[in-house]
Design a protein around this motif. Structure first.
Motif, mmCIF file in Angstrom:
data_model
loop_
_atom_site.group_PDB
_atom_site.id
_atom_site.type_symbol
_atom_site.label_atom_id
_atom_site.label_comp_id
_atom_site.label_asym_id
_atom_site.label_seq_id
_atom_site.Cartn_x
_atom_site.Cartn_y
_atom_site.Cartn_z
ATOM 1 N N ARG A 1 -0.448 6.205 2.526
ATOM 2 C CA ARG A 1 -1.196 5.191 1.888
ATOM 3 C C ARG A 1 -2.543 5.798 1.374
ATOM 4 N NH1 ARG A 1 0.673 3.132 6.700
ATOM 5 N NH2 ARG A 1 1.354 0.806 6.740
ATOM 6 N N ARG A 2 -2.645 5.080 0.062
ATOM 7 C CA ARG A 2 -3.711 5.866 -0.520
ATOM 8 C C ARG A 2 -5.175 5.548 -0.096
ATOM 9 N NH1 ARG A 2 -2.953 7.908 -5.756
ATOM 10 N NH2 ARG A 2 -0.908 7.590 -6.804
ATOM 11 N N THR A 3 -5.156 4.416 0.962
ATOM 12 C CA THR A 3 -6.416 4.138 1.490
ATOM 13 C C THR A 3 -6.872 5.175 2.627
ATOM 14 O OG1 THR A 3 -5.273 2.996 3.047
ATOM 15 C CG2 THR A 3 -6.317 1.787 1.317
ATOM 16 N N GLY B 1 -3.834 17.699 -4.748
ATOM 17 C CA GLY B 1 -5.018 17.947 -4.337
ATOM 18 C C GLY B 1 -5.676 16.869 -3.350
ATOM 19 N N ALA B 2 -5.034 15.879 -3.171
ATOM 20 C CA ALA B 2 -5.538 14.855 -2.348
ATOM 21 C C ALA B 2 -5.915 15.402 -0.762
ATOM 22 C CB ALA B 2 -4.748 13.731 -2.215
ATOM 23 N N ILE B 3 -6.905 14.900 -0.222
ATOM 24 C CA ILE B 3 -7.140 15.109 1.091
ATOM 25 C C ILE B 3 -7.129 14.063 2.267
ATOM 26 C CG2 ILE B 3 -9.267 16.264 2.535
ATOM 27 C CD1 ILE B 3 -8.234 18.107 0.558
ATOM 28 N N ALA B 4 -6.720 14.533 3.403
ATOM 29 C CA ALA B 4 -6.471 13.323 4.389
ATOM 30 C C ALA B 4 -7.721 12.724 4.838
ATOM 31 C CB ALA B 4 -5.840 13.729 5.463
ATOM 32 N N ARG B 5 -8.210 11.552 4.655
ATOM 33 C CA ARG B 5 -9.247 11.065 5.341
ATOM 34 C C ARG B 5 -9.446 10.648 6.749
ATOM 35 N NH1 ARG B 5 -12.834 7.244 2.366
ATOM 36 N NH2 ARG B 5 -11.333 7.274 0.948
ATOM 37 N N VAL B 6 -7.924 10.606 7.366
ATOM 38 C CA VAL B 6 -7.743 10.556 8.822
ATOM 39 C C VAL B 6 -6.675 11.183 8.991
ATOM 40 C CG1 VAL B 6 -8.882 8.064 8.753
ATOM 41 C CG2 VAL B 6 -6.420 8.279 8.376
ATOM 42 N N PRO B 7 -6.050 11.572 10.340
ATOM 43 C CA PRO B 7 -5.167 12.400 10.785
ATOM 44 C C PRO B 7 -4.025 11.412 10.281
ATOM 45 C CG PRO B 7 -6.718 12.088 12.705
ATOM 46 C CD PRO B 7 -7.122 11.149 11.702
ATOM 47 N N LEU B 8 -2.953 12.277 9.660
ATOM 48 C CA LEU B 8 -1.593 11.678 9.029
ATOM 49 C C LEU B 8 -0.642 12.312 9.939
ATOM 50 C CD1 LEU B 8 -2.244 11.723 5.322
ATOM 51 C CD2 LEU B 8 -2.721 9.960 6.891
ATOM 52 N N TYR B 9 0.514 11.827 10.268
ATOM 53 C CA TYR B 9 1.537 12.028 11.190
ATOM 54 C C TYR B 9 3.089 12.215 10.442
ATOM 55 C CZ TYR B 9 -2.251 11.370 14.368
ATOM 56 O OH TYR B 9 -3.333 11.370 15.064
ATOM 57 N N ALA B 10 3.877 13.147 10.881
ATOM 58 C CA ALA B 10 5.093 13.324 10.400
ATOM 59 C C ALA B 10 5.940 11.841 10.263
ATOM 60 C CB ALA B 10 5.963 14.324 10.765
ATOM 61 N N GLY B 11 6.752 11.703 9.183
ATOM 62 C CA GLY B 11 7.158 10.438 9.137
ATOM 63 C C GLY B 11 6.451 9.152 8.717
ATOM 64 N N THR C 1 0.770 -1.238 0.127
ATOM 65 C CA THR C 1 -0.093 -0.137 0.012
ATOM 66 C C THR C 1 0.719 1.213 -0.055
ATOM 67 O OG1 THR C 1 -0.009 -0.081 2.682
ATOM 68 C CG2 THR C 1 -1.835 -1.050 1.221
ATOM 69 N N PHE C 2 2.031 1.175 0.138
ATOM 70 C CA PHE C 2 2.966 2.262 0.150
ATOM 71 C C PHE C 2 3.144 2.824 -1.491
ATOM 72 C CE2 PHE C 2 5.951 0.953 3.942
ATOM 73 C CZ PHE C 2 4.849 1.137 4.665
ATOM 74 N N VAL C 3 3.567 4.007 -1.254
ATOM 75 C CA VAL C 3 3.671 4.654 -2.597
ATOM 76 C C VAL C 3 5.267 4.761 -2.843
ATOM 77 C CG1 VAL C 3 3.068 6.939 -4.089
ATOM 78 C CG2 VAL C 3 1.407 6.227 -2.545
ATOM 79 N N THR C 4 5.685 4.099 -3.835
ATOM 80 C CA THR C 4 7.254 4.264 -4.146
ATOM 81 C C THR C 4 7.643 4.922 -5.329
ATOM 82 O OG1 THR C 4 6.945 2.223 -5.534
ATOM 83 C CG2 THR C 4 7.136 1.694 -3.051
#
Length: 273
Positions: free
Chosen positions: A110-112, A96-106, A80-83
């Protein structure tokens, strides 16, 4: 001292010095010559460039400007990682993508966890079969403003009790929990700058995740109630599913084709036309 003895002593001293010098040279072997390998040296662990977050991204916010490539052990790269090898232009594509859930540094991206460009945020986070319904709130009806998205609440309806025919006396109120263990999808809470720094402005609307039946219940309750209050539940109670909702507000003993009319605190049923 006889000259012969002096000569013998000198020869002995010279022999001892020479023996010491030879022993020293024999004990310290010359350092081994280091030969650098020809060509570029391969790393001990195979690496792959993975797209990660360079900063925290709150839920519902764009990820643009918070993405970078980082070397990652190839054996630990999830499907699921973007390489970079699979999508070398991913940073431009995901602007233009929006975070569906909170994302954290480091964190590896994942596209999901993203909402694609042009998609609605609320409809994307809403589970299949559920409805999003907004209700008015204030600081004194939303746990002092401490209710946040993904918290679970009970919805309490407060209304005036019907006055007796004799009249007189002070107003009486009836309270009832009409919905239990409801997930909060969103709060229109904002942060404003003033002379004293940042202050949180408590939102005026809470959007709740409801079943179709619960959506009907809260719609009726909003019309009946003098006030709707959200009671914050403990995080340990979120797995408890309660079917004890105020279904009587929208159905007559489970029969479709009837409408409940509530007037002056009295409930009557009429056939739907």
């Amino acid at each position: 001292m006889a000259a012969s003895r002096i000569m013998i002593l000198g020869v002995a001293v010279a022999a001892a010095g020479g023996a010491g010098y030879i022993a020293k040279n024999m004990a310290s072997a010359p350092p081994a010559e280091v030969v650098a390998p020809a060509g570029p040296q391969e790393p001990a662990i195979a690496l792959s460039d993975v797209l990660v977050l360079s900063g925290d991204v709150p839920m519902g916010q764009p990820v643009d400007g918070q993405l970078r490539w980082q070397s990652w052990p190839a054996d630990s790269v999830n499907d699921t990682f973007v390489t970079r090898g699979g999508e070398p232009d991913a940073i431009d594509k995901l602007k233009g993508a929006i975070a569906r859930v909170p994302l954290y540094a480091g964190e590896p991206l994942r596209r999901t966890k993203l909402i694609g460009n042009g998609q609605s945020f609320m409809s994307s986070v809403l589970p299949s079969g559920m409805r999003a319904v907004a209700t008015h709130i204030s600081a004194d009806t939303s746990a002092g403003g401490f209710i946040l998205p993904n918290d679970f609440v009970d919805v309490i309806m407060t209304r005036r009790a019907p006055q007796s025919n004799s009249g007189g006396g002070s107003d009486r109120f009836i309270t009832e929990t009409v919905l239990k263990n409801i997930r909060v999808l969103a709060i229109d809470q904002t942060i404003q700058e003033d002379e004293e720094g940042k202050k949180v402005k408590v939102g005026e609307t809470a959007t709740l995740e409801l079943t179709p039946q619960q959506a009907e219940i809260i719609t009726v309750a909003q019309q009946m109630a003098d006030r709707l209050t959200l009671a914050l539940r403990s995080i340990t109670d979120t797995q408890e599913k309660s079917a004890d909702d105020a279904d009587y507000l929208v159905s007559g003993n489970g029969r479709r084709g009837t409408i409940r009319l509530i007037k002056s605190g009295e409930v009557t049923e009429v056939g739907a036309r």
